[in-house]
Design a protein around this motif. Structure first.
Motif, PDB file in Angstrom:
ATOM      1  N   GLY A 148       0.948  -1.572  -0.150  1.00 29.60           N
ATOM      2  CA  GLY A 148       0.140  -0.308  -0.285  1.00 29.60           C
ATOM      3  C   GLY A 148       0.645   0.788  -0.128  1.00 29.60           C
ATOM      4  N   LYS A 149       0.661   1.707   0.749  1.00 28.62           N
ATOM      5  CA  LYS A 149       1.496   3.481   0.570  1.00 28.62           C
ATOM      6  C   LYS A 149       2.689   3.237   1.407  1.00 28.62           C
ATOM      7  CE  LYS A 149      -3.490   6.536   0.986  1.00 28.62           C
ATOM      8  NZ  LYS A 149      -3.554   7.615   0.942  1.00 28.62           N
ATOM      9  N   ARG A 150       3.529   4.431   1.614  1.00 28.01           N
ATOM     10  CA  ARG A 150       4.754   3.980   2.262  1.00 28.01           C
ATOM     11  C   ARG A 150       4.954   3.984   3.724  1.00 28.01           C
ATOM     12  NH1 ARG A 150       7.866   8.774   0.684  1.00 28.01           N
ATOM     13  NH2 ARG A 150       7.011   9.763   2.645  1.00 28.01           N
ATOM     14  N   ASN A 151       5.006   3.082   3.842  1.00 29.36           N
ATOM     15  CA  ASN A 151       4.419   3.749   5.822  1.00 29.36           C
ATOM     16  C   ASN A 151       6.597   3.289   6.428  1.00 29.36           C
ATOM     17  OD1 ASN A 151       5.575   0.337   6.365  1.00 29.36           O
ATOM     18  ND2 ASN A 151       3.895  -0.023   4.628  1.00 29.36           N
ATOM     19  N   GLU A 152       6.315   3.299   8.068  1.00 22.07           N
ATOM     20  CA  GLU A 152       7.623   2.683   8.530  1.00 22.07           C
ATOM     21  C   GLU A 152       8.150   1.913   9.291  1.00 22.07           C
ATOM     22  OE1 GLU A 152       5.704   5.722   8.997  1.00 22.07           O
ATOM     23  OE2 GLU A 152       7.177   6.305   6.863  1.00 22.07           O
ATOM     24  N   GLU A 153       7.050   0.601   8.460  1.00 21.77           N
ATOM     25  CA  GLU A 153       7.382  -0.889   8.892  1.00 21.77           C
ATOM     26  C   GLU A 153       8.770  -1.478   9.023  1.00 21.77           C
ATOM     27  OE1 GLU A 153       2.868  -2.540   9.145  1.00 21.77           O
ATOM     28  OE2 GLU A 153       4.469  -3.111   7.525  1.00 21.77           O
ATOM     29  N   ILE A 154       9.560  -2.543   9.548  1.00 25.92           N
ATOM     30  CA  ILE A 154      10.198  -2.824   9.492  1.00 25.92           C
ATOM     31  C   ILE A 154      10.789  -4.122  10.119  1.00 25.92           C
ATOM     32  CG2 ILE A 154      11.626  -1.512  11.717  1.00 25.92           C
ATOM     33  CD1 ILE A 154      13.987  -0.747   9.650  1.00 25.92           C
ATOM     34  N   LEU A 155      11.879  -5.153   8.935  1.00 28.99           N
ATOM     35  CA  LEU A 155      11.778  -6.183  10.180  1.00 28.99           C
ATOM     36  C   LEU A 155      13.206  -6.090  10.480  1.00 28.99           C
ATOM     37  CD1 LEU A 155      10.902  -9.047  10.818  1.00 28.99           C
ATOM     38  CD2 LEU A 155      12.166  -9.550   8.519  1.00 28.99           C
ATOM     39  N   ILE A 156      13.872  -6.666  11.353  1.00 33.30           N
ATOM     40  CA  ILE A 156      15.126  -6.529  11.806  1.00 33.30           C
ATOM     41  C   ILE A 156      15.597  -8.190  13.006  1.00 33.30           C
ATOM     42  CG2 ILE A 156      14.776  -3.887  12.734  1.00 33.30           C
ATOM     43  CD1 ILE A 156      15.236  -5.095  15.560  1.00 33.30           C
ATOM     44  N   SER A 157      16.549  -8.154  13.136  1.00 35.82           N
ATOM     45  CA  SER A 157      17.478  -9.606  13.327  1.00 35.82           C
ATOM     46  C   SER A 157      17.048  -9.505  14.463  1.00 35.82           C
ATOM     47  CB  SER A 157      18.906  -9.676  12.467  1.00 35.82           C
ATOM     48  OG  SER A 157      19.494  -8.249  13.551  1.00 35.82           O
ATOM     49  N   SER A 158      17.203 -10.957  15.513  1.00 30.81           N
ATOM     50  CA  SER A 158      16.784 -11.175  16.866  1.00 30.81           C
ATOM     51  C   SER A 158      18.798 -10.427  17.120  1.00 30.81           C
ATOM     52  CB  SER A 158      16.510 -12.452  17.051  1.00 30.81           C
ATOM     53  OG  SER A 158      17.616 -13.343  16.654  1.00 30.81           O
ATOM     54  N   TYR A 159      19.806 -10.769  16.739  1.00 34.01           N
ATOM     55  CA  TYR A 159      20.632 -10.463  16.868  1.00 34.01           C
ATOM     56  C   TYR A 159      20.921  -9.087  17.395  1.00 34.01           C
ATOM     57  CZ  TYR A 159      25.831  -8.902  16.377  1.00 34.01           C
ATOM     58  OH  TYR A 159      27.262  -8.797  16.776  1.00 34.01           O
ATOM     59  N   LEU A 160      20.119  -7.732  16.550  1.00 24.55           N
ATOM     60  CA  LEU A 160      20.399  -6.365  16.493  1.00 24.55           C
ATOM     61  C   LEU A 160      19.730  -6.389  17.272  1.00 24.55           C
ATOM     62  CD1 LEU A 160      20.163  -5.294  12.794  1.00 24.55           C
ATOM     63  CD2 LEU A 160      22.456  -4.472  14.211  1.00 24.55           C
ATOM     64  N   ALA A 161      18.257  -6.525  17.988  1.00 23.66           N
ATOM     65  CA  ALA A 161      17.514  -6.864  19.094  1.00 23.66           C
ATOM     66  C   ALA A 161      17.763  -6.886  20.437  1.00 23.66           C
ATOM     67  CB  ALA A 161      16.104  -7.641  19.054  1.00 23.66           C
ATOM     68  N   ASN A 162      18.149  -7.958  19.897  1.00 21.78           N
ATOM     69  CA  ASN A 162      19.105  -8.215  21.680  1.00 21.78           C
ATOM     70  C   ASN A 162      20.465  -7.048  21.928  1.00 21.78           C
ATOM     71  OD1 ASN A 162      17.606 -10.929  22.123  1.00 21.78           O
ATOM     72  ND2 ASN A 162      18.729 -12.047  21.154  1.00 21.78           N
ATOM     73  N   ARG A 163      20.566  -7.076  20.879  1.00 22.08           N
ATOM     74  CA  ARG A 163      21.846  -6.042  21.385  1.00 22.08           C
ATOM     75  C   ARG A 163      21.520  -4.632  21.803  1.00 22.08           C
ATOM     76  NH1 ARG A 163      27.557  -6.707  19.613  1.00 22.08           N
ATOM     77  NH2 ARG A 163      28.369  -3.971  19.139  1.00 22.08           N
ATOM     78  N   LEU A 164      20.355  -4.127  21.144  1.00 24.68           N
ATOM     79  CA  LEU A 164      19.855  -2.957  21.174  1.00 24.68           C
ATOM     80  C   LEU A 164      19.005  -2.936  22.392  1.00 24.68           C
ATOM     81  CD1 LEU A 164      20.507  -1.177  17.277  1.00 24.68           C
ATOM     82  CD2 LEU A 164      21.996  -1.034  19.796  1.00 24.68           C
ATOM     83  N   GLY A 165      18.652  -3.829  23.094  1.00 21.74           N
ATOM     84  CA  GLY A 165      17.171  -4.014  23.835  1.00 21.74           C
ATOM     85  C   GLY A 165      15.810  -3.642  23.403  1.00 21.74           C
ATOM     86  N   PHE A 166      15.639  -4.045  21.992  1.00 24.49           N
ATOM     87  CA  PHE A 166      14.316  -3.737  20.617  1.00 24.49           C
ATOM     88  C   PHE A 166      13.532  -5.039  21.266  1.00 24.49           C
ATOM     89  CE2 PHE A 166      16.725  -1.069  17.640  1.00 24.49           C
ATOM     90  CZ  PHE A 166      16.589   0.059  18.973  1.00 24.49           C
ATOM     91  N   LYS A 167      12.696  -5.087  21.430  1.00 23.24           N
ATOM     92  CA  LYS A 167      11.449  -5.610  21.290  1.00 23.24           C
ATOM     93  C   LYS A 167      10.379  -5.349  20.139  1.00 23.24           C
ATOM     94  CE  LYS A 167       8.563  -4.293  24.709  1.00 23.24           C
ATOM     95  NZ  LYS A 167       9.099  -2.706  25.486  1.00 23.24           N
TER      96      LYS A 167
END
Length: 410
Positions: A148-167
């Protein structure tokens, strides 16, 4: 009636034969074949499984063949755009065996948090992107939707999520530089999915976002992309398909197969083939030597029977066939138990993941196995024939036995 087969069956079915001097040696021969087939099955299944897993992970991030502009250097960032209006897009009809083609663009960025930052490559993908590989890697959430329209959704790796504390569901800021005289531009991305390919070299680097963000940041037109990724039906034909693709694309564009782009990785996994061939050769030789020993003991134990058969008019080849039939039964017995145990272990690993691996070394978190009826049949038939051919040589000793001396032998 097959005379030789009849005699061989009587020998095998004889209870005295099963408790004779040769019984322990015969059991050792059967065990050697069983252990050999177990080791060979594991070597082939894990070798092929590891090759396919590593190959599929690299292909997931790059496609089988990448088409770029000749002016683009070897970096991971798209620099010179390509028009999406090409004769080979969206269907590469001039080359058979092309499964899919998609347009992408990449750009370096820096993820910034309150306490940390991390450099990444944001891979911009569009509605034509094939998510099949990443559906397999997905551990949380879903893949982004850019139809659809441009959006800010993103797919990241579990490596980066764990390293930066993202969920899942978190929002983070990513900075993109233009030149030294201007402030960096930024985008607030929202995490809708987390993947884990197990290939840390790629997981620590790539995030998947909307291609239109990269076009906007680079001041490209809506019909300009960084490169095309091509997926083919059969990886074994990659060199052939690469040459065909290269001939069909315009002269200003370049094509690079994934096995050249990641040359060291693919050369490393080729070593598995040499190891597998070596293991197969050693196991067949060991099993053959044990069966030769068992056959010689059987011949020695049945010397009087050989003398009597010769005295009654049996030819040397006829008597040799008796012992070869006997040996065939023993080889078949070894193959049966070897396949039973070997395939049991492989299926247990496939479904229960019993043996983990270090992903930093092997790019996978557990030992992958590839089970195919083709190589199982070839391995069994090849082992059977190889062992039987090796037994032809010691069976020649039968022709040297004198009937008179053999009948008197005690």
């Amino acid at each position: 009636m097959n005379f030789e087969l009849f005699i061989a069956k009587r020998i095998i079915g004889n209870k005295a034969y099963k408790s004779s001097v040769s019984a322990p040696i015969i059991k050792i021969g059967i065990a050697a074949i069983s252990i050999g087939i177990i080791v060979m099955l594991i070597a082939i299944a894990t070798g092929l499984g590891l090759q396919q897993k590593i190959r599929d992970k690299v292909v997931a991030f790059n496609g089988h063949i990448e088409i770029t502009n000749y002016d683009t250097n070897a970096s991971d960032e798209s620099q010179v755009p390509i028009s999406i209006n090409q004769e080979f897009y969206p269907k590469f009809n001039t080359v058979e065996g092309i499964a899919h083609i998609q347009g992408i663009a990449t750009k370096f960025g820096v993820i910034r948090t309150i306490s940390d930052f991390e450099g990444v490559v944001v891979k911009g993908v569009g509605a034509d992107y094939n998510w099949d590989y990443f559906n397999e890697f997905l551990v949380e959430g879903r893949v982004p939707d850019f139809s659809g329209k441009r959006n800010e959704e993103i797919l990241i790796s579990s490596y980066l999520a764990n390293r930066l504390g993202f969920k899942l569901g978190d929002t983070f800021q990513t900075l993109f530089g233009e030149d030294l005289n201007k402030l960096p531009r930024y985008i607030n991305f929202k995490i809708v999915g987390i993947y884990n390919s197990g290939f840390q070299e790629l997981d620590e680097k790539f995030c998947m976002a909307d291609l239109r963000h990269i076009q906007r940041l680079n001041k490209w037109e809506a019909d300009e992309i960084g490169s095309f990724e091509i997926f083919i039906d059969d990886f074994s034909e990659i060199d052939e398909k690469y040459n065909e693709v290269f001939k069909e694309i315009p002269s200003l564009l370049n094509a690079t197969p994934v096995n050249q782009k990641y040359f060291t990785v693919f050369e490393w996994i080729k070593i598995f083939d040499n190891n597998t061939y070596g293991i197969i050769a050693i196991m067949i030789i060991v099993a053959g030597i044990n069966m030769i020993t068992a056959l010689l003991v059987l011949i020695l134990e049945r010397t009087q029977m050989i003398g009597i058969l010769k005295a009654l008019g049996s030819s040397n080849w006829s008597i040799r066939k008796v012992f070869l039939y006997n040996a065939s039964y023993l080889i078949g017995l070894g193959l049966f138990w070897g396949n039973l145990v070997g395939l049991g272990l492989l299926f247990a690993q496939k479904y229960f993941k019993l043996f983990p691996l270090n992903p930093d070394t092997y790019y996978v978190s557990e030992a992958p196995v590839y089970i195919s009826l083709n190589y199982i049949l070839l391995l069994n038939i090849g082992t059977f024939i190889a062992c039987l051919l090796m037994l032809l040589i010691p069976s020649v000793i039968i022709s040297k036995i004198s009937p008179v001396k053999a009948i008197r032998f005690d």
